[in-house]
Design an enzyme around this catalytic site. Sequence first.
Site, PDB file in Angstrom:
ATOM      1  N   TYR A 118      25.461  45.044  39.438  1.00 25.55           N
ATOM      2  CA  TYR A 118      24.669  44.245  38.501  1.00 25.55           C
ATOM      3  C   TYR A 118      23.182  44.290  38.848  1.00 25.55           C
ATOM      4  O   TYR A 118      22.410  43.470  38.354  1.00 25.55           O
ATOM      5  CB  TYR A 118      25.120  42.780  38.533  1.00 25.55           C
ATOM      6  CG  TYR A 118      26.420  42.504  37.811  1.00 25.55           C
ATOM      7  CD1 TYR A 118      27.625  42.999  38.292  1.00 25.55           C
ATOM      8  CD2 TYR A 118      26.443  41.730  36.654  1.00 25.55           C
ATOM      9  CE1 TYR A 118      28.820  42.732  37.648  1.00 25.55           C
ATOM     10  CE2 TYR A 118      27.640  41.454  36.006  1.00 25.55           C
ATOM     11  CZ  TYR A 118      28.814  41.957  36.506  1.00 25.55           C
ATOM     12  OH  TYR A 118      29.990  41.684  35.862  1.00 25.55           O
ATOM     13  N   LYS A 164      35.636  47.812  49.611  1.00 27.18           N
ATOM     14  CA  LYS A 164      36.142  49.189  49.503  1.00 27.18           C
ATOM     15  C   LYS A 164      35.365  50.029  50.504  1.00 27.18           C
ATOM     16  O   LYS A 164      34.785  51.065  50.171  1.00 27.18           O
ATOM     17  CB  LYS A 164      35.967  49.673  48.049  1.00 27.18           C
ATOM     18  CG  LYS A 164      36.636  50.981  47.714  1.00 27.18           C
ATOM     19  CD  LYS A 164      38.112  50.854  47.381  1.00 27.18           C
ATOM     20  CE  LYS A 164      38.755  52.226  47.246  1.00 27.18           C
ATOM     21  NZ  LYS A 164      40.209  52.184  46.979  1.00 27.18           N
ATOM     22  N   ASP A 195      41.694  47.386  45.958  1.00 27.12           N
ATOM     23  CA  ASP A 195      42.765  47.822  45.049  1.00 27.12           C
ATOM     24  C   ASP A 195      44.112  47.208  45.418  1.00 27.12           C
ATOM     25  O   ASP A 195      44.781  46.604  44.580  1.00 27.12           O
ATOM     26  CB  ASP A 195      42.831  49.348  44.914  1.00 27.12           C
ATOM     27  CG  ASP A 195      42.691  50.083  46.234  1.00 27.12           C
ATOM     28  OD1 ASP A 195      42.449  49.421  47.261  1.00 27.12           O
ATOM     29  OD2 ASP A 195      42.826  51.314  46.242  1.00 27.12           O
ATOM     30  N   ASP A 219      33.772  39.443  40.118  1.00 28.94           N
ATOM     31  CA  ASP A 219      33.922  39.166  38.683  1.00 28.94           C
ATOM     32  C   ASP A 219      35.377  39.424  38.273  1.00 28.94           C
ATOM     33  O   ASP A 219      36.040  38.580  37.654  1.00 28.94           O
ATOM     34  CB  ASP A 219      32.963  40.091  37.912  1.00 28.94           C
ATOM     35  CG  ASP A 219      33.024  39.908  36.406  1.00 28.94           C
ATOM     36  OD1 ASP A 219      33.264  38.771  35.953  1.00 28.94           O
ATOM     37  OD2 ASP A 219      32.820  40.894  35.680  1.00 28.94           O
ATOM     38  N   ASP A 223      38.618  36.579  37.375  1.00 30.37           N
ATOM     39  CA  ASP A 223      39.397  36.550  36.119  1.00 30.37           C
ATOM     40  C   ASP A 223      40.884  36.719  36.419  1.00 30.37           C
ATOM     41  O   ASP A 223      41.736  36.040  35.847  1.00 30.37           O
ATOM     42  CB  ASP A 223      38.945  37.662  35.164  1.00 30.37           C
ATOM     43  CG  ASP A 223      37.740  37.246  34.318  1.00 30.37           C
ATOM     44  OD1 ASP A 223      36.905  36.469  34.820  1.00 30.37           O
ATOM     45  OD2 ASP A 223      37.629  37.692  33.158  1.00 30.37           O
TER      46      ASP A 223
END
Length: 327
Positions: A118, A164, A195, A219, A223
Site C-alpha cells: 500500500y 513470507k 499461506d 487486510d 477479512d
Amino acid sequence: MYRVAVIKGDGIGVEVTEAAMRVIKAVTNKIEFVEFEGGFEVFKECGAPIREEDLEEIKEMDAVLFGATSTPFDVPNYKSLILTLRKELNLYANLRIIPDLWGDREIYIVRENSEGLYSGEYEVNDGRVVDFRVITREGAEKIARFAIELAKDRNFKEITFVHKANVLRGDRFFRKIVLNLAEREGIKVNEKIIDSFTIELVRNPWKHRIILSENLFGDILSDLASIHAKSIGVIPSGNYGEEIALFEPIHGSAPDIAGKGIANPIGAILSGAMLLDYLGLDGWVIWNAVKNYVKKGNLTPDLGGSAMTPDVVNGVISEIDDQEIDP
Ligand code: 48Y
C-alpha cells in the site's frame, strides 16, 4: 471535552455511524462530534476525496469516527478516502478485534497500515507495472512495538507473526526487527508462513490471540478471520497514529442493503467503544452492553435475526442504562 470528527461515508456507512454516535452519547457527554464530508462526491467536486481545509481541521481533533466508503477502481486518478486518511494522518497501526460475542475471547489482528504493497509507490513502463512493497526499519519497529505493547497490556506472553520471509526480502528484514524487539521485551514470537497460516486461521483460530503482519497480508487475514465472528458486520477497528486515531467497522459500504435499515451496527458501535478507550473514557461499558444484548436480543439478518438497525441500537442502549457508570 473531546472533539471527534465524523465521516459517515457512503451506503450503510451513514446508518451505522449514526448508530455508533447514539450509543456513544448514551455513555458520555464529554464528546463533541463535528461532521465532515468525504468520498467520491467530494472528489468529483474538488479532485480529492476530502477537502484540503477539512483535512487540516481534522488533524487538530482528538479522534475520527468513520463509516464506510466505496472506492471505484475504474476511475482514473481517484484515490480512496480511507487510504488518503491513513496516509495524511500518519495512521501506522491498524488493530482489528475479532470478537467472540457469545464467549469471552478475542483475536487481535495488528496490521501495518502505511507501507507494504500500500506504499502507493509504483512504476509503469511499457507493458510492465511494478507496485513497490516497502518495508522500512522505522515502520517495522513501530508496528512491532505496537503489537508487543498490546500483548503486554492484555497479559499475553506471545504474539503470532505472519510473513513470507522464505520468499520476500522485505519480510526477512521485518522478521529480524520483530524477533529482536520481542526478545528484548520478553515476548515469545510464534512464526507462521502466510499461506499455510490461512488454513490454521480457519481451523484453529482462538489459539492465536495477537496476530502481527504487514499491510496486505493483514487486510486479507482480518477479512478471513471475520468468519469466526459470524459476520463481518460486527468487527471494529482502530487506525492509530502518534497524534490521532481513526475508528471504523471493517465492513464496506454494502450498497446492496444500503437504506433498507437492516445493516448490522455492531461493528460501528464497537469501533465507538475502541474510540472511547483511546480517549480514556469507558469503552468497556459498550463492550459489555453489546455482549449482553447479543445473548438475548434480536439480531440483524446477517446474523440470522429479523431486527432492524435501530432495534439493535435501542437494545444496546437499554443494556447501557442497566450498568452503573460515572456520567
Ligand atoms: O480497510 C480495509 O481493509 C479495506 O479493505 C481497504 C483496504 O484495502 O485497506 C479498502 C480500500 C479502498 O477500497 O478504499
